[in-house]
Design a protein around this motif. Structure first.
Motif, PDB file in Angstrom:
ATOM      1  N   MET A   1       0.832  -1.249   0.003  1.00 32.77           N
ATOM      2  CA  MET A   1      -0.137   0.187  -0.037  1.00 32.77           C
ATOM      3  C   MET A   1       0.849   1.006  -0.141  1.00 32.77           C
ATOM      4  SD  MET A   1      -2.886  -1.250   2.704  1.00 32.77           S
ATOM      5  CE  MET A   1      -4.145  -0.138   2.308  1.00 32.77           C
ATOM      6  N   GLY A   2       2.214   1.040   0.015  1.00 30.07           N
ATOM      7  CA  GLY A   2       3.013   2.234   0.102  1.00 30.07           C
ATOM      8  C   GLY A   2       2.957   2.819   1.452  1.00 30.07           C
ATOM      9  N   GLN A   3       4.050   4.051   1.702  1.00 33.00           N
ATOM     10  CA  GLN A   3       4.060   4.654   2.834  1.00 33.00           C
ATOM     11  C   GLN A   3       3.313   5.500   3.194  1.00 33.00           C
ATOM     12  OE1 GLN A   3       6.670   3.465   5.000  1.00 33.00           O
ATOM     13  NE2 GLN A   3       6.969   1.902   3.568  1.00 33.00           N
ATOM     14  N   ASP A   4       2.281   6.062   2.271  1.00 30.98           N
ATOM     15  CA  ASP A   4       1.395   7.090   2.477  1.00 30.98           C
ATOM     16  C   ASP A   4       0.198   6.628   3.693  1.00 30.98           C
ATOM     17  OD1 ASP A   4       2.856   8.484   0.833  1.00 30.98           O
ATOM     18  OD2 ASP A   4       1.614   8.084  -1.003  1.00 30.98           O
ATOM     19  N   LEU A   5      -0.036   5.674   3.541  1.00 32.36           N
ATOM     20  CA  LEU A   5      -0.935   4.957   4.638  1.00 32.36           C
ATOM     21  C   LEU A   5      -0.642   4.891   6.002  1.00 32.36           C
ATOM     22  CD1 LEU A   5      -3.982   3.982   4.702  1.00 32.36           C
ATOM     23  CD2 LEU A   5      -2.891   1.761   4.662  1.00 32.36           C
ATOM     24  N   PRO A   6      -1.104   5.687   6.989  1.00 34.28           N
ATOM     25  CA  PRO A   6      -0.545   5.433   8.390  1.00 34.28           C
ATOM     26  C   PRO A   6      -0.864   4.341   8.924  1.00 34.28           C
ATOM     27  CG  PRO A   6      -2.034   7.441   8.110  1.00 34.28           C
ATOM     28  CD  PRO A   6      -1.787   6.770   6.944  1.00 34.28           C
ATOM     29  N   VAL A   7       0.065   3.381   9.497  1.00 33.18           N
ATOM     30  CA  VAL A   7      -0.074   2.240   9.911  1.00 33.18           C
ATOM     31  C   VAL A   7       0.638   2.163  11.281  1.00 33.18           C
ATOM     32  CG1 VAL A   7       0.157  -0.241   9.835  1.00 33.18           C
ATOM     33  CG2 VAL A   7      -0.208   1.028   7.873  1.00 33.18           C
ATOM     34  N   THR A   8       0.027   1.852  12.291  1.00 31.12           N
ATOM     35  CA  THR A   8       0.599   1.739  13.711  1.00 31.12           C
ATOM     36  C   THR A   8       0.450   0.385  14.133  1.00 31.12           C
ATOM     37  OG1 THR A   8      -1.344   2.503  14.863  1.00 31.12           O
ATOM     38  CG2 THR A   8       0.410   4.201  14.237  1.00 31.12           C
ATOM     39  N   GLY A   9       1.240  -0.119  15.248  1.00 30.86           N
ATOM     40  CA  GLY A   9       0.999  -1.491  15.852  1.00 30.86           C
ATOM     41  C   GLY A   9       0.912  -1.344  17.318  1.00 30.86           C
ATOM     42  N   GLU A  10       0.382  -2.360  17.943  1.00 29.13           N
ATOM     43  CA  GLU A  10       0.253  -2.336  19.347  1.00 29.13           C
ATOM     44  C   GLU A  10       0.052  -3.906  19.886  1.00 29.13           C
ATOM     45  OE1 GLU A  10      -1.749  -0.382  23.266  1.00 29.13           O
ATOM     46  OE2 GLU A  10      -2.207   0.538  21.019  1.00 29.13           O
ATOM     47  N   THR A  11       0.815  -4.229  20.882  1.00 29.02           N
ATOM     48  CA  THR A  11       0.447  -5.232  21.674  1.00 29.02           C
ATOM     49  C   THR A  11      -0.329  -5.350  22.780  1.00 29.02           C
ATOM     50  OG1 THR A  11       2.766  -6.270  21.001  1.00 29.02           O
ATOM     51  CG2 THR A  11       1.715  -7.401  22.477  1.00 29.02           C
ATOM     52  N   LEU A  12      -1.465  -5.925  22.858  1.00 27.62           N
ATOM     53  CA  LEU A  12      -2.392  -5.702  24.141  1.00 27.62           C
ATOM     54  C   LEU A  12      -2.153  -7.124  24.854  1.00 27.62           C
ATOM     55  CD1 LEU A  12      -5.360  -4.467  22.264  1.00 27.62           C
ATOM     56  CD2 LEU A  12      -3.533  -2.915  23.233  1.00 27.62           C
ATOM     57  N   ARG A  13      -2.529  -6.879  26.112  1.00 24.92           N
ATOM     58  CA  ARG A  13      -2.581  -8.020  26.995  1.00 24.92           C
ATOM     59  C   ARG A  13      -4.152  -8.498  27.639  1.00 24.92           C
ATOM     60  NH1 ARG A  13      -1.757  -9.914  32.205  1.00 24.92           N
ATOM     61  NH2 ARG A  13      -0.074 -11.565  32.374  1.00 24.92           N
ATOM     62  N   GLY A  14      -4.597  -9.470  27.218  1.00 24.75           N
ATOM     63  CA  GLY A  14      -5.741  -9.795  27.946  1.00 24.75           C
ATOM     64  C   GLY A  14      -6.450 -10.881  26.963  1.00 24.75           C
ATOM     65  N   LEU A  15      -7.726 -11.160  27.183  1.00 29.92           N
ATOM     66  CA  LEU A  15      -8.463 -12.049  26.454  1.00 29.92           C
ATOM     67  C   LEU A  15      -8.825 -11.471  25.084  1.00 29.92           C
ATOM     68  CD1 LEU A  15     -10.924 -13.207  29.043  1.00 29.92           C
ATOM     69  CD2 LEU A  15      -8.922 -14.547  28.346  1.00 29.92           C
ATOM     70  N   PRO A  16      -8.416 -12.342  24.052  1.00 31.27           N
ATOM     71  CA  PRO A  16      -8.566 -11.447  22.824  1.00 31.27           C
ATOM     72  C   PRO A  16      -9.918 -10.916  22.340  1.00 31.27           C
ATOM     73  CG  PRO A  16      -7.303 -13.470  22.502  1.00 31.27           C
ATOM     74  CD  PRO A  16      -7.664 -13.508  23.873  1.00 31.27           C
ATOM     75  N   LYS A  17     -10.943 -11.695  22.633  1.00 33.56           N
ATOM     76  CA  LYS A  17     -12.198 -11.142  22.423  1.00 33.56           C
ATOM     77  C   LYS A  17     -12.400  -9.888  22.967  1.00 33.56           C
ATOM     78  CE  LYS A  17     -13.860 -16.027  22.569  1.00 33.56           C
ATOM     79  NZ  LYS A  17     -14.724 -16.898  23.470  1.00 33.56           N
ATOM     80  N   GLU A  18     -12.256  -9.859  24.500  1.00 32.87           N
ATOM     81  CA  GLU A  18     -12.371  -8.476  25.066  1.00 32.87           C
ATOM     82  C   GLU A  18     -11.517  -7.410  24.477  1.00 32.87           C
ATOM     83  OE1 GLU A  18     -12.192  -9.788  29.023  1.00 32.87           O
ATOM     84  OE2 GLU A  18     -14.067 -10.977  28.912  1.00 32.87           O
ATOM     85  N   SER A  19     -10.106  -7.715  24.383  1.00 38.03           N
ATOM     86  CA  SER A  19      -9.275  -6.752  23.967  1.00 38.03           C
ATOM     87  C   SER A  19      -9.545  -6.203  22.674  1.00 38.03           C
ATOM     88  CB  SER A  19      -7.839  -7.289  24.068  1.00 38.03           C
ATOM     89  OG  SER A  19      -7.619  -7.672  25.263  1.00 38.03           O
ATOM     90  N   ILE A  20      -9.900  -6.943  21.617  1.00 34.94           N
ATOM     91  CA  ILE A  20     -10.013  -6.649  20.481  1.00 34.94           C
ATOM     92  C   ILE A  20     -11.223  -5.329  20.517  1.00 34.94           C
ATOM     93  CG2 ILE A  20     -10.740  -6.857  18.120  1.00 34.94           C
ATOM     94  CD1 ILE A  20      -9.582  -9.679  18.387  1.00 34.94           C
ATOM     95  N   LEU A  21     -12.307  -5.818  21.072  1.00 32.05           N
ATOM     96  CA  LEU A  21     -13.536  -4.907  21.040  1.00 32.05           C
ATOM     97  C   LEU A  21     -13.289  -3.781  22.024  1.00 32.05           C
ATOM     98  CD1 LEU A  21     -16.189  -7.756  22.006  1.00 32.05           C
ATOM     99  CD2 LEU A  21     -15.975  -6.287  19.812  1.00 32.05           C
ATOM    100  N   HIS A  22     -12.417  -3.922  23.369  1.00 29.62           N
ATOM    101  CA  HIS A  22     -12.135  -2.668  23.710  1.00 29.62           C
ATOM    102  C   HIS A  22     -11.281  -1.943  22.990  1.00 29.62           C
ATOM    103  CE1 HIS A  22     -11.050  -0.403  27.252  1.00 29.62           C
ATOM    104  NE2 HIS A  22     -10.098  -0.267  27.057  1.00 29.62           N
ATOM    105  N   GLU A  23     -10.297  -2.144  22.264  1.00 24.76           N
ATOM    106  CA  GLU A  23      -9.368  -1.180  21.550  1.00 24.76           C
ATOM    107  C   GLU A  23     -10.216  -0.737  20.574  1.00 24.76           C
ATOM    108  OE1 GLU A  23      -6.043   0.760  20.707  1.00 24.76           O
ATOM    109  OE2 GLU A  23      -6.497  -0.577  22.391  1.00 24.76           O
ATOM    110  N   ALA A  24     -10.944  -1.545  19.735  1.00 26.26           N
ATOM    111  CA  ALA A  24     -11.909  -0.867  18.727  1.00 26.26           C
ATOM    112  C   ALA A  24     -12.817   0.250  19.471  1.00 26.26           C
ATOM    113  CB  ALA A  24     -12.671  -1.897  17.972  1.00 26.26           C
ATOM    114  N   GLU A  25     -13.424   0.250  20.292  1.00 27.02           N
ATOM    115  CA  GLU A  25     -14.181   1.157  20.905  1.00 27.02           C
ATOM    116  C   GLU A  25     -13.286   2.477  21.429  1.00 27.02           C
ATOM    117  OE1 GLU A  25     -17.907   2.100  24.037  1.00 27.02           O
ATOM    118  OE2 GLU A  25     -17.256  -0.155  23.261  1.00 27.02           O
ATOM    119  N   LYS A  26     -12.296   2.387  22.273  1.00 28.90           N
ATOM    120  CA  LYS A  26     -11.265   3.184  22.773  1.00 28.90           C
ATOM    121  C   LYS A  26     -10.609   4.062  21.366  1.00 28.90           C
ATOM    122  CE  LYS A  26      -7.002   2.636  23.944  1.00 28.90           C
ATOM    123  NZ  LYS A  26      -5.877   1.969  24.869  1.00 28.90           N
ATOM    124  N   TRP A  27     -10.416   3.316  20.398  1.00 28.00           N
ATOM    125  CA  TRP A  27      -9.550   4.329  19.510  1.00 28.00           C
ATOM    126  C   TRP A  27     -10.527   4.699  18.394  1.00 28.00           C
ATOM    127  CZ3 TRP A  27      -8.041   1.986  14.077  1.00 28.00           C
ATOM    128  CH2 TRP A  27      -7.249   2.817  13.518  1.00 28.00           C
TER     129      TRP A  27
END
Length: 163
Positions: free
Chosen positions: A94-120
């Motif tokens: 996709m090239g460098q123009d698209l901002p992409v960040t990464g983060e490792t979370l700790r917890g249960l995957p189901k809950e962590s994904i949902l929480h991060e989606a809402e928070k972000w």
């Protein structure tokens, strides 16, 4: 004046991509990387490290004192590697123009994904699906099903193709 009003209405699209290093996760990355996203799209790649299960041990025996630390360190390394691999694929396609960040979370995957989606403030969550059925699904659970059922934004589930 009308053109400027339209440009102000264009909002940034936020895509949360959850990866776990599996082939199904890689399929989700390829799917996202193969699409033309609108200008202003932001992506965040996450991987969730589950806390190691605690084991009941008799007083006379137990794992070494650094056992849980070693498990945690290994899981953190795997999660970081999954994120790095996904980000390399995304940026190379996709090239460098698209901002992409990464983060490792700790917890249960189901809950962590949902929480991060809402928070972000994600507009779209993308996850891979292993396609487990029957007792395997009952035993392991389905992260993709839980995310799709409870997310407050759109969810895309990418299936692995049989090899």
């Amino acid at each position: 004046m009308r053109a400027s009003a339209l440009s102000e209405e264009v909002s940034i699209m936020k895509i949360l991509l959850a990866v776990d290093g599996s082939e199904c996760s890689d399929a989700a990355v390829r799917e996202v990387a193969g699409r033309p996203w609108p200008a202003g799209t932001e992506m965040k790649v996450i991987s969730v490290v589950e806390p190691p299960p605690l084991m009941a041990m008799p007083d006379t025996w137990g794992p070494p004192t650094d056992y849980y630390d070693a498990l945690e360190k290994s899981a953190q390394g795997q999660a970081a590697g999954s994120i790095d691999k996904a980000m390399v694929t995304l940026r190379s396609r996709m090239g460098q123009d698209l901002p992409v960040t990464g983060e490792t979370l700790r917890g249960l995957p189901k809950e962590s994904i949902l929480h991060e989606a809402e928070k972000w403030g994600a507009d779209l969550i993308v996850v891979g699906s292993h396609g487990y059925r029957g007792l395997t699904r009952l035993w392991l659970g389905s992260v993709s099903h839980a995310v799709a059922s409870h997310a407050k934004c759109s969810v895309e589930i990418v299936r692995c193709r049989a090899v």
